[in-house]
Scaffold this motif. Sequence first.
Motif, PDB file in Angstrom:
ATOM      1  N   ASP A 125       0.776  -1.125  -0.009  1.00  0.00           N
ATOM      2  CA  ASP A 125       0.142  -0.047   0.198  1.00  0.00           C
ATOM      3  C   ASP A 125       0.794   1.457   0.044  1.00  0.00           C
ATOM      4  O   ASP A 125       0.514   2.324  -0.603  1.00  0.00           O
ATOM      5  N   ASP A 126       2.018   1.156   0.586  1.00  0.00           N
ATOM      6  CA  ASP A 126       3.105   2.331   0.697  1.00  0.00           C
ATOM      7  C   ASP A 126       3.898   2.490  -0.562  1.00  0.00           C
ATOM      8  O   ASP A 126       4.761   3.196  -0.241  1.00  0.00           O
ATOM      9  N   ALA A 127       3.958   1.617  -1.420  1.00  0.00           N
ATOM     10  CA  ALA A 127       4.859   1.413  -2.418  1.00  0.00           C
ATOM     11  C   ALA A 127       5.207   3.005  -2.934  1.00  0.00           C
ATOM     12  O   ALA A 127       6.403   3.415  -3.121  1.00  0.00           O
ATOM     13  N   ASN A 128       4.258   3.716  -3.409  1.00  0.00           N
ATOM     14  CA  ASN A 128       4.333   5.382  -3.909  1.00  0.00           C
ATOM     15  C   ASN A 128       4.905   5.987  -2.989  1.00  0.00           C
ATOM     16  O   ASN A 128       5.813   7.023  -3.177  1.00  0.00           O
ATOM     17  N   ILE A 129       4.830   5.792  -1.495  1.00  0.00           N
ATOM     18  CA  ILE A 129       5.555   6.892  -0.578  1.00  0.00           C
ATOM     19  C   ILE A 129       6.713   6.541  -0.469  1.00  0.00           C
ATOM     20  O   ILE A 129       7.708   7.329  -0.498  1.00  0.00           O
ATOM     21  N   TRP A 130       7.286   5.264  -0.695  1.00  0.00           N
ATOM     22  CA  TRP A 130       8.712   4.883  -0.736  1.00  0.00           C
ATOM     23  C   TRP A 130       9.111   5.393  -1.850  1.00  0.00           C
ATOM     24  O   TRP A 130      10.285   6.042  -1.865  1.00  0.00           O
ATOM     25  N   ASN A 131       8.536   5.188  -3.166  1.00  0.00           N
ATOM     26  CA  ASN A 131       9.330   5.523  -4.274  1.00  0.00           C
ATOM     27  C   ASN A 131       9.491   7.012  -4.557  1.00  0.00           C
ATOM     28  O   ASN A 131      10.420   7.434  -5.116  1.00  0.00           O
ATOM     29  N   ASP A 132       8.329   7.738  -3.982  1.00  0.00           N
ATOM     30  CA  ASP A 132       8.142   9.249  -4.353  1.00  0.00           C
ATOM     31  C   ASP A 132       8.889   9.901  -3.298  1.00  0.00           C
ATOM     32  O   ASP A 132       9.184  11.147  -3.520  1.00  0.00           O
ATOM     33  N   VAL A 133       8.628   9.767  -2.034  1.00  0.00           N
ATOM     34  CA  VAL A 133       9.002  10.396  -0.918  1.00  0.00           C
ATOM     35  C   VAL A 133      10.474   9.911  -0.233  1.00  0.00           C
ATOM     36  O   VAL A 133      11.575  10.569  -0.130  1.00  0.00           O
ATOM     37  N   ILE A 134      10.290   8.840   0.295  1.00  0.00           N
ATOM     38  CA  ILE A 134      11.564   8.118   1.179  1.00  0.00           C
ATOM     39  C   ILE A 134      12.800   7.851   0.350  1.00  0.00           C
ATOM     40  O   ILE A 134      13.849   8.356   0.772  1.00  0.00           O
ATOM     41  N   ILE A 135      12.829   7.079  -0.530  1.00  0.00           N
ATOM     42  CA  ILE A 135      13.889   6.760  -1.246  1.00  0.00           C
ATOM     43  C   ILE A 135      14.841   7.864  -1.814  1.00  0.00           C
ATOM     44  O   ILE A 135      15.771   8.048  -1.599  1.00  0.00           O
ATOM     45  N   PRO A 136      13.791   8.672  -2.597  1.00  0.00           N
ATOM     46  CA  PRO A 136      14.543  10.022  -3.056  1.00  0.00           C
ATOM     47  C   PRO A 136      15.295  10.675  -2.096  1.00  0.00           C
ATOM     48  O   PRO A 136      16.472  11.171  -2.384  1.00  0.00           O
ATOM     49  N   ALA A 137      14.794  10.845  -0.915  1.00  0.00           N
ATOM     50  CA  ALA A 137      15.299  11.717   0.106  1.00  0.00           C
ATOM     51  C   ALA A 137      16.628  10.926   0.553  1.00  0.00           C
ATOM     52  O   ALA A 137      17.686  11.671   0.866  1.00  0.00           O
ATOM     53  N   PHE A 138      16.701   9.673   0.747  1.00  0.00           N
ATOM     54  CA  PHE A 138      17.870   8.891   1.121  1.00  0.00           C
ATOM     55  C   PHE A 138      19.025   9.090  -0.199  1.00  0.00           C
ATOM     56  O   PHE A 138      20.208   9.286   0.212  1.00  0.00           O
ATOM     57  N   GLU A 139      18.514   8.958  -1.033  1.00  0.00           N
ATOM     58  CA  GLU A 139      19.413   9.003  -2.209  1.00  0.00           C
ATOM     59  C   GLU A 139      20.123  10.262  -2.483  1.00  0.00           C
ATOM     60  O   GLU A 139      21.242  10.506  -2.946  1.00  0.00           O
ATOM     61  N   LYS A 140      19.500  11.316  -2.202  1.00  0.00           N
ATOM     62  CA  LYS A 140      19.888  12.818  -2.091  1.00  0.00           C
ATOM     63  C   LYS A 140      21.003  12.944  -1.112  1.00  0.00           C
ATOM     64  O   LYS A 140      22.178  13.438  -1.678  1.00  0.00           O
ATOM     65  N   SER A 141      21.005  12.015   0.137  1.00  0.00           N
ATOM     66  CA  SER A 141      22.265  12.233   1.133  1.00  0.00           C
ATOM     67  C   SER A 141      23.271  11.335   0.821  1.00  0.00           C
ATOM     68  O   SER A 141      24.091  11.141   1.306  1.00  0.00           O
TER      69      SER A 141
END
Lengths: 308, 423
Positions: free
Chosen positions: B40-56
């Motif tokens: 259910d949270d796949a889009n949240i991981w793909n759009d919010v969480i993972i990009p934030a991690f990859e940024k740092s």
Amino acid sequence: MKHSERRPFPWHILFFLLPGLAIYLVFSVYPLLDTLRMSFYGDAADGGHAFVGLRNFVTLLTDSTWSDAFWNALKNNFEFFFIHMLLQNPIGLLLAVLLSLPKLRLRNTYRTLIFMPTMLSVVIIGFIWQLILSPIWGIAENFMYGIGLGNHFDSWLGKEGTALITLGLISVWQFVGIPMMLIYASLLNIPDEIVDASVVDGANPLQTFFYVKLPLILPTIAMVSILTFVANFNAFELIYAVKGALAGPNFSTDIMGTLFYRTFFGFQLQQGSPTMGAAVATLMFLIILAGVMVFLLVVQRRINRFQL
Amino acid sequence: MSDLTKHPFTRSLLALALGAALSGPVLAKDKLAIESWRSDDANIWNDVIIPAFEKSHPDIEVVFTPTPPTDYNSALQARLQAGTAGDLIACRPFDASLELYKSGFLTNLNDLQGMAAFPDVAKTAWQTDDGKDQFCLPMASVIHGFIYNKAIFKELNLSVPKTESEFFSVLDKIKEDGQYTPLVMGTADQWEAATMGFQNIGPNYWKGEEGRKALIDGSAKFTDEPYVKTFDELAKWKPYLRRGFESLKYADAQNLFSLGRGAIYPAGSWDIQTFNTQADFEFGAFMPPVPDGQGTCYISDHTDIGMGINSKSAHPEAAKAFLNWMASEEFATLFANAVPGFFPLSNYQVSIKDPVAQEFVSWRKQCKTTIRNSYQILSRGTPNLENELWNVSAQVINGTLTPEQAGAQLETGLSKWYAPHQK
């Protein structure tokens, strides 16, 4: 010379039997035998399975942790079966007789409508009836008030005393089409001359039914009874769809199928046990086998068959 | 030249060259895959969480590969055995993950730096029974309480109850008024009675962790006063429930409340999302009212999901970097706001925008927290304690079992297989 007269081995019969036989062996006989085998195993210390003889069955029938649940499920299952025997089959018979009345109009419409629920998924049936009987959204309460019985309305599906009976009645409503169709078909098979003869002999319609038609359709009724027995002791879907695997309240709707499901697959924090589940399944098999054997030996033999 | 680039063969050659040039640095990246049941949270991981991690962490690439919840345990097991599972593994609480750790599929995380950001209670769900080995990082929890309809409270001039007697006097007033169902819950599905009933109000009686641990070491029994009193209060709910509550299901209760026909709803914080989308009135939340005269409050802050590292991962350092980032304030803030009702378990003061979720999480500061008492160790045997709890809690509310009988049945069941309760 004599040798050549012998007919060759009928290979083509074997060839045509093979596909069906193979499917039956792989998907029916093998799983059944493997279930029986597995019921003699238990969890071993190394995480695998070890042969334990009859231990699973002894636990299931004597250890109160398991046996209470088992006997409760068995008792409920018999109740579920008797509801069907006492209501579904007589009503099916009555409907079939009504359908075969020569003056009846819209015969096919009735037949289709009554048979319709049988073709629907049990999940849909469970859902529809939960809505109808719901104390919040349901129409049952207003309907009861409409016919002056409003005070007798209760949340039948939620009470220990009524939940199983209610589910039984829902199931009867759904499957009444099957006995109706089978009996109707055998009623149609009765030649008109026999019925005419009884009328000429001065029998009234009731006498014609009880002395001429009923004996002729008894084998069908017997077959319907066996089907009911087997289907009810294999029942699971309706209870699971409406009450869940815990078959509440207080396991009052728990039948063999739901007990097996919980044991084999586990539930929530309960870990499933394939071996114990196999033991439950084996007992279900034995109960059905015993029921069918008794029926074949005691009832079926005494039914007279008539060549029409 | 322009003609040349239009030639299909040349173009594909160019594309190949370009691709090779681009994929050079990509290949150098550590690629991590996350196993999870939260499809259910796949889009949240793909759009919010993972990009934030990859940024740092520009040198690490992360992909989220969820499996539907019902298949997760068995599918994960199969992939771990075949060696094809992802690097990061979402962990179910307690026994399911413990089995994975014992089979050697999960990395020991005792030395993980980020672990320091979590309180002990949060960590227990992913420890060995002796508490020595940690194998998953706590990720999120759900909190129990009551959600109420603010419009109805205003109309009837009610204030939020803090103690048990205030709670029942509020219920009495709503019942007297007669327009609304005071307490919206059903017992048909049974789990609400146990989870939103027993585990919701109970910690106040058994003093949270203290009582939970006492049950595990056998020094407390279900026949003791705290448990009987919890059932006592549950039994008192019956007159305030809607007629026919025995066949009311979870979805029925949610609908009744979101249609504005009931005043108070015994809740789990995950309900916030449902009511946010369905209810068109303002709703608030209050914590389980304390028994009269009790100073300390206790809430159920149940650890629901964690994250561990596949012991066969090819990039253990990158995986550790990800977990350490998950222990950061940045992740906590992102996650809490993306999925209101699932709360990060770390010690940071996270600013949550959803007002009701904010209310829920604020109780952590005021009260002592605990987890559901049937989850650790006690549900390993037959009869299964969690199943028994569902059954007896529903029966206590239905009025078919007295609080004393309920306690006795749980204790009898537990003493059949659990040694510390056989004394």
